[in-house]
Scaffold this active site. Structure first.
Site, PDB file in Angstrom:
ATOM      1  N   GLY A   1       0.841  -1.183   0.000  1.00  0.00           N
ATOM      2  CA  GLY A   1       0.000   0.000   0.000  1.00  0.00           C
ATOM      3  C   GLY A   1       0.877   1.232   0.000  1.00  0.00           C
TER       4      GLY A   1
ATOM      5  N   GLN B   1       3.065   9.894   1.015  1.00  0.00           N
ATOM      6  CA  GLN B   1       4.311   9.150   1.184  1.00  0.00           C
ATOM      7  C   GLN B   1       5.295   9.425   0.052  1.00  0.00           C
ATOM      8  OE1 GLN B   1       2.261   5.193   2.192  1.00  0.00           O
ATOM      9  NE2 GLN B   1       4.247   5.099   3.244  1.00  0.00           N
TER      10      GLN B   1
ATOM     11  N   CYS C   1       5.774   0.019   7.443  1.00  0.00           N
ATOM     12  CA  CYS C   1       5.420   1.167   6.619  1.00  0.00           C
ATOM     13  C   CYS C   1       6.600   1.542   5.736  1.00  0.00           C
ATOM     14  CB  CYS C   1       5.051   2.332   7.535  1.00  0.00           C
ATOM     15  SG  CYS C   1       4.601   3.844   6.667  1.00  0.00           S
ATOM     16  N   LEU C   2       6.319   1.880   4.495  1.00  0.00           N
ATOM     17  CA  LEU C   2       7.375   2.308   3.577  1.00  0.00           C
ATOM     18  C   LEU C   2       8.061   3.576   4.066  1.00  0.00           C
ATOM     19  CD1 LEU C   2       5.573   1.721   0.146  1.00  0.00           C
ATOM     20  CD2 LEU C   2       7.161   0.200   1.350  1.00  0.00           C
TER      21      LEU C   2
ATOM     22  N   HIS D   1      -4.503   1.657   7.528  1.00  0.00           N
ATOM     23  CA  HIS D   1      -3.135   2.188   7.492  1.00  0.00           C
ATOM     24  C   HIS D   1      -3.024   3.316   6.464  1.00  0.00           C
ATOM     25  CE1 HIS D   1       1.354   1.680   7.761  1.00  0.00           C
ATOM     26  NE2 HIS D   1       1.261   2.241   6.567  1.00  0.00           N
ATOM     27  N   GLU D   2      -3.530   3.078   5.252  1.00  0.00           N
ATOM     28  CA  GLU D   2      -3.413   4.087   4.187  1.00  0.00           C
ATOM     29  C   GLU D   2      -4.300   5.300   4.467  1.00  0.00           C
ATOM     30  OE1 GLU D   2      -0.875   3.806   2.415  1.00  0.00           O
ATOM     31  OE2 GLU D   2      -0.550   1.693   2.872  1.00  0.00           O
TER      32      GLU D   2
ATOM     33  N   HIS E   1      -2.628   7.518   6.875  1.00  0.00           N
ATOM     34  CA  HIS E   1      -1.651   8.392   6.203  1.00  0.00           C
ATOM     35  C   HIS E   1      -2.342   9.641   5.666  1.00  0.00           C
ATOM     36  CE1 HIS E   1       2.231   6.499   6.250  1.00  0.00           C
ATOM     37  NE2 HIS E   1       1.761   5.356   5.784  1.00  0.00           N
TER      38      HIS E   1
END
Length: 183
Positions: free
Chosen positions: A45, A50, A88-89, A130-131, A134
Site C-alpha cells: 500500500g 508518502q 510502513c514504507l 493504514h493508508e 496516512h
C-alpha cells in the site's frame, strides 16, 4: 517513473491531505508513479503523501497481489479489534504489532470519480486503515507506546541524515563519483 518515498517524521506525513477535485491526467500520472514506487519498495500500500504529494489518494494491496486505487476515502463504520504486525514504507525496517479494528466499511472514489463502498476485514481492513491514516496525517507508530515511538523516531532521524548525506555526495547525473573506476 517512481518517486522517492518520504521518511517519517517529515511534515507531509503528519498533515492531513487535501481532497482530490481534478480527476484528469495529473491524477493518472500520480497513480502510475505511486504504483511504481510501491512496487520498487515491495509494499502492499502507498498513500500520495508518502511520495510528497498532499492529496487524498492511495493504492491498497490485496492478499492475492492485486491492488486498487482509493480516492477521497472515508471510513463509514468500524467493528471489532485485531492486532497484526505492521510496517510502513515511510518507516523502513520497523515492524510492530499495531491495534486496528477488524472490519471496516469504506466509501471512496476511483480514478474516474465514481463512488464505491467496500466492506473489508482482516488484512485488507488493516491495510485500508493504514493508508487512510496516512491521508489523515498519521503513521502507524502513532498507535504505539511512547517508548516505541521515541526509539523509532531516533532511528528515522538518523536514517534521514544518512540519506541526506548520500544525496549531497552523489555526483550530478552523467558524472562519475570521485574515485569511481566504473563508467
Amino acid at each position: 517513473m517512481a518517486r522517492d518515498i518520504v521518511i517519517w517524521p517529515h511534515k507531509v506525513l503528519t498533515t492531513s491531505t487535501q481532497p482530490v477535485t481534478d480527476f484528469g491526467p495529473a491524477l493518472e500520472k500520480l497513480l502510475e508513479e505511486m504504483a511504481e514506487s510501491m512496487a520498487e519498495a515491495k509494499g502492499i500500500g502507498i498513500a500520495a503523501n508518502q511520495v510528497g504529494v498532499p492529496l487524498r489518494v492511495a493504492i491498497v494491496g490485496r492478499e492475492d497481489g492485486t491492488s486498487f486505487e482509493i480516492v477521497n476515502p472515508q471510513i463509514l463504520s468500524k467493528q471489532g479489534s485485531i492486532k497484526l504486525e505492521e510496517g510502513c514504507l515511510s518507516v523502513p525496517d520497523v515492524w510492530k504489532k499495531c491495534p486496528r479494528v477488524e472490519k471496516v466499511k469504506v466509501r471512496y472514489q476511483d480514478k474516474t470519480a465514481q463512488w464505491h463502498e467496500l466492506e473489508a476485514e482482516g488484512r485488507l481492513a488493516h491495510v485500508l486503515q493504514h493508508e487512510i491514516d496516512h491521508l489523515d496525517g498519521h503513521v502507524f507508530v502513532d498507535h504505539l507506546s511512547s517508548v516505541d515511538r521515541t526509539l523509532i523516531l531516533e532511528r528515522m532521524r538518523k536514517l534521514q541524515k544518512s540519506l541526506a548525506r548520500q544525496k549531497d555526495e552523489a555526483p550530478p547525473p552523467g558524472q562519475k563519483a570521485k574515485g569511481s573506476k566504473r563508467s
